[in-house]
Write an enzyme that holds these catalytic residues in place. Sequence first.
Site, PDB file in Angstrom:
ATOM      1  N   HIS A 154       6.378  -0.968  -7.643  1.00 58.91           N
ATOM      2  CA  HIS A 154       4.977  -0.591  -7.853  1.00 58.91           C
ATOM      3  C   HIS A 154       4.537   0.470  -6.832  1.00 58.91           C
ATOM      4  CE1 HIS A 154       0.703  -1.354  -8.954  1.00 58.91           C
ATOM      5  NE2 HIS A 154       0.515  -1.009  -7.685  1.00 58.91           N
ATOM      6  N   GLU A 155       4.751   0.190  -5.570  1.00 64.75           N
ATOM      7  CA  GLU A 155       4.285   1.142  -4.539  1.00 64.75           C
ATOM      8  C   GLU A 155       5.037   2.471  -4.642  1.00 64.75           C
ATOM      9  OE1 GLU A 155       1.620   0.173  -3.522  1.00 64.75           O
ATOM     10  OE2 GLU A 155       1.862  -1.978  -3.858  1.00 64.75           O
ATOM     11  N   LYS A 199      -4.772 -11.890  -2.300  1.00 64.80           N
ATOM     12  CA  LYS A 199      -4.379 -12.389  -3.619  1.00 64.80           C
ATOM     13  C   LYS A 199      -3.985 -13.869  -3.571  1.00 64.80           C
ATOM     14  CE  LYS A 199      -0.577 -12.083  -6.728  1.00 64.80           C
ATOM     15  NZ  LYS A 199       0.712 -11.534  -7.095  1.00 64.80           N
ATOM     16  N   GLU A 245      -3.909   2.730 -10.914  1.00 63.94           N
ATOM     17  CA  GLU A 245      -3.221   1.432 -10.958  1.00 63.94           C
ATOM     18  C   GLU A 245      -2.618   1.094 -12.328  1.00 63.94           C
ATOM     19  OE1 GLU A 245      -2.338   0.026  -8.364  1.00 63.94           O
ATOM     20  OE2 GLU A 245      -3.666   0.931  -6.872  1.00 63.94           O
ATOM     21  N   TYR A 286      -5.489  -2.624 -13.491  1.00 62.45           N
ATOM     22  CA  TYR A 286      -4.044  -2.844 -13.453  1.00 62.45           C
ATOM     23  C   TYR A 286      -3.495  -3.189 -14.836  1.00 62.45           C
ATOM     24  CZ  TYR A 286      -4.152  -3.007  -8.307  1.00 62.45           C
ATOM     25  OH  TYR A 286      -4.288  -2.688  -6.985  1.00 62.45           O
ATOM     26  N   ASP A 311     -14.231  -1.859  -3.606  1.00 59.36           N
ATOM     27  CA  ASP A 311     -13.487  -3.109  -3.644  1.00 59.36           C
ATOM     28  C   ASP A 311     -13.878  -3.975  -4.838  1.00 59.36           C
ATOM     29  OD1 ASP A 311     -11.616  -3.293  -1.676  1.00 59.36           O
ATOM     30  OD2 ASP A 311     -12.479  -5.120  -0.814  1.00 59.36           O
ATOM     31  N   HIS A 350       3.632   4.728  -7.295  1.00 53.39           N
ATOM     32  CA  HIS A 350       2.431   5.462  -6.870  1.00 53.39           C
ATOM     33  C   HIS A 350       2.769   6.852  -6.321  1.00 53.39           C
ATOM     34  CE1 HIS A 350      -1.062   2.933  -7.401  1.00 53.39           C
ATOM     35  NE2 HIS A 350      -0.532   1.900  -6.755  1.00 53.39           N
ATOM     36  N   MET A 360       0.851  -1.181   0.000  1.00 51.55           N
ATOM     37  CA  MET A 360       0.000   0.000   0.000  1.00 51.55           C
ATOM     38  C   MET A 360       0.887   1.231   0.000  1.00 51.55           C
ATOM     39  SD  MET A 360      -2.988   1.311  -0.066  1.00 51.55           S
ATOM     40  CE  MET A 360      -3.104   3.082  -0.238  1.00 51.55           C
ATOM     41  N   GLU A 361       0.598   2.117  -0.945  1.00 49.60           N
ATOM     42  CA  GLU A 361       1.474   3.252  -1.228  1.00 49.60           C
ATOM     43  C   GLU A 361       1.298   4.418  -0.262  1.00 49.60           C
ATOM     44  OE1 GLU A 361      -1.114   2.100  -2.987  1.00 49.60           O
ATOM     45  OE2 GLU A 361      -2.197   3.676  -4.048  1.00 49.60           O
TER      46      GLU A 361
HETATM   47  N1  BES Z   1      -3.116   0.685  -3.981  1.00 52.73           N
HETATM   48  C1  BES Z   1      -2.997  -0.712  -4.132  1.00 52.73           C
HETATM   49  C2  BES Z   1      -3.679  -1.500  -3.056  1.00 52.73           C
HETATM   50  C3  BES Z   1      -5.180  -1.300  -2.931  1.00 52.73           C
HETATM   51  C4  BES Z   1      -5.968  -0.979  -4.006  1.00 52.73           C
HETATM   52  C5  BES Z   1      -5.770  -1.466  -1.704  1.00 52.73           C
HETATM   53  C6  BES Z   1      -7.333  -0.781  -3.841  1.00 52.73           C
HETATM   54  C7  BES Z   1      -7.121  -1.282  -1.540  1.00 52.73           C
HETATM   55  C8  BES Z   1      -7.915  -0.931  -2.621  1.00 52.73           C
HETATM   56  C9  BES Z   1      -1.539  -1.147  -4.189  1.00 52.73           C
HETATM   57  O1  BES Z   1      -0.707  -0.240  -4.815  1.00 52.73           O
HETATM   58  C10 BES Z   1      -1.472  -2.408  -5.017  1.00 52.73           C
HETATM   59  O2  BES Z   1      -1.824  -2.349  -6.157  1.00 52.73           O
HETATM   60  N2  BES Z   1      -1.006  -3.507  -4.430  1.00 52.73           N
HETATM   61  C11 BES Z   1      -0.872  -4.773  -5.112  1.00 52.73           C
HETATM   62  C12 BES Z   1       0.551  -5.051  -5.437  1.00 52.73           C
HETATM   63  C13 BES Z   1       0.999  -4.706  -6.800  1.00 52.73           C
HETATM   64  C14 BES Z   1       2.395  -5.212  -7.062  1.00 52.73           C
HETATM   65  C15 BES Z   1       0.077  -5.059  -7.921  1.00 52.73           C
HETATM   66  C16 BES Z   1      -1.309  -5.876  -4.163  1.00 52.73           C
HETATM   67  O3  BES Z   1      -1.525  -5.564  -3.001  1.00 52.73           O
HETATM   68  O4  BES Z   1      -1.393  -7.004  -4.590  1.00 52.73           O
HETATM   69 ZN    ZN Z   2      -1.103  -0.135  -6.873  1.00 57.43          ZN
END
Ligand code: BES
Ligand code: ZN
Length: 623
Positions: free
Chosen positions: A318-319, A581, A341, A406, A398, A322, A293-294
Amino acid sequence: MKKYVIAAGVITLAFLAACNNNKKVTSSTTQVIKDTIEKDIHTLSNADSIKVTHLDLDIQVSFDKKQISGSATWTISNTNKLGELRLDTYDLTIDSVLVDGQPTNYRKDAQIPNLGSALHIPITADATLVRIVYKTGANARALQWLDPQQTLSRQHPFLYTQSESIYARSWIPCPDGPALRYTYNARVTVPKGLMALMSAENPQQVSDSGIYHFKMEIPVPAYLMALAVGDIAFRSIDQRTGVYAEQGMIDKARYEFEDVGKMVSAAEKLYGPYRWGRYDVLVLPPGFPIGGMENPRLTFCTPTVIAGDRSLVSLIAHELAHSWSGNLVTNATWDDFWLNEGFTVYFERRIMESMYGKSYSDMLWELGYQDLVTEVDGLGKESKDTWLKLDLKDRDPDAGLTDIPYEKGAHFLKLIETNVGRDTFDAFLNKYFNDHAFSTVNTEQFVRYLNANLIKDNSTLEENIGIKQWVYGPGIPANCPRTYPERFKKVDAERMRFTNGTPAAQIDTTGWTTNEWLQFLRGMPKPMVVQQMQQLDDAFHFTQSGNSEIADLWYIMAVTADYQPAYPAIDLFLSTVGRRKFLEPLYSAMIKTGKAAMAKTMYKKYRQNYHPLAQESLDKIIK
Ligand code: BES
Ligand code: ZN
């Protein structure tokens, strides 16, 4: 305003009709796109009409009560002379509200699903300070309270927040929309001996008093509010970067993130100065529900990136990215999430390319493309959820958290890059970040900006890209760029040898990174026969893999093939890891292959180890 929205809707329909007839999109359709100043449907606040410029937060963290309590004081400027300020809250108890020191008759609405309750505060035309005394509830969606035994040391409790997208309101009464920015100061009191960190200027040592002061002088939206409290240590990487983690993790984390300082410099070379001062990373306990989380100045990340060989650091790229796409230039609403994203994935891969070479980033592009194909198959090729511009009305943001923003977003930008040339595209992106620094952009504004600054009525270019088909159309457009990495060709050949009978031990895996291993496993027949699983395991020890990406994929394959020797390891993995994930596909695989009982047994044991947001999504899968 309404008229504009309707006008854009008509244009979208006309555009879709044109696509269905296989006609090319003409420049006249792009020109009539109106700037739809859409309302952010996920905030109940009216802070877009009252200037809410600064927050003074004064809170205590009680691990005994699992509660944050204190006050949030907002500096406002009621230039439109409105009669009330509305703030977002979720499961908060409001004890009192003072406007310029005077108690006021506030009122809180009943809770609306997903959105929470609007807090109505009567204000005068010249009101400047609104102070809310409050405490958090038992259902605070942003907060995970860890008991000592859920941490590495098993000695101290831990608390952390996850505010994106609309969960800040569950720990601070606030204007909770990505377009509503403010600066903040915070005073946070925690049990003595613990460290507190925020998305702000941070301490590097434990404070004897248990009181910490924070300052964020750059305006940020509420989804970037963050707090972590625990037995945390700090190690410096270079002058402006460093890493925080639980004591027992700090050395491993420091080793893993050796390249982070260089990464910041690589990012700056691409898209201009890093504007936030320090860049630090906090490694959280394993229950952290996402990868990263960024949070400004302090990325929060899962310990599952600590593979021991620095092979999963693209998550940090990635972070970090952001800090430009998202934190500097922010999506105006969650319907425009791809602007955060998609840009970030594109930028992340450019950082990885500049640091580790094109042969490396090509693999990331290909794996990402495969994810996109899988996601589109899952959602349905015609599903509106596969548009870049999302429609999250009456849904939790969500719901938009799929690979579409992405990967479809990133591939769209790559397509533009391929068409205009890298130098031109980089100059465009630099200008885009500068022109919109510290403000928000919606999809329509971006499309207009793209047309004005890059497409410039070049109809061939426009036809080759097909902006509207990408943004307001479903599936994967035929012109989606594809990378065929050389390194994967070798992997595919080795896999072929294995499936044709060559013993696993004779497969040539020299120099393989996580990416090659993922490609190797992803291409295996489904399901595998148990003997083949056993052979691979004997040769490569996947069941015991310390690499979370490889382990998770292997465990899904094991469940699908009913390869039982992996089950104890799966049980252990699910007992600690909280990253959605990984959890969602693994539990889903059990359910899809007739092992619902196994899923239920494990989930019952480990549910309490997961973050409330992970519990919410897993409850849907498992019950
Ligand atoms: N900002 C997102 C995380 C997020 C998005 C949290 C929407 C809640 C709602 C963060 O930058 C992100 O994309 N994290 C990814 C990792 C990335 C390498 C694709 C993750 O957590 O998997
Ligand atoms: Zn992200």
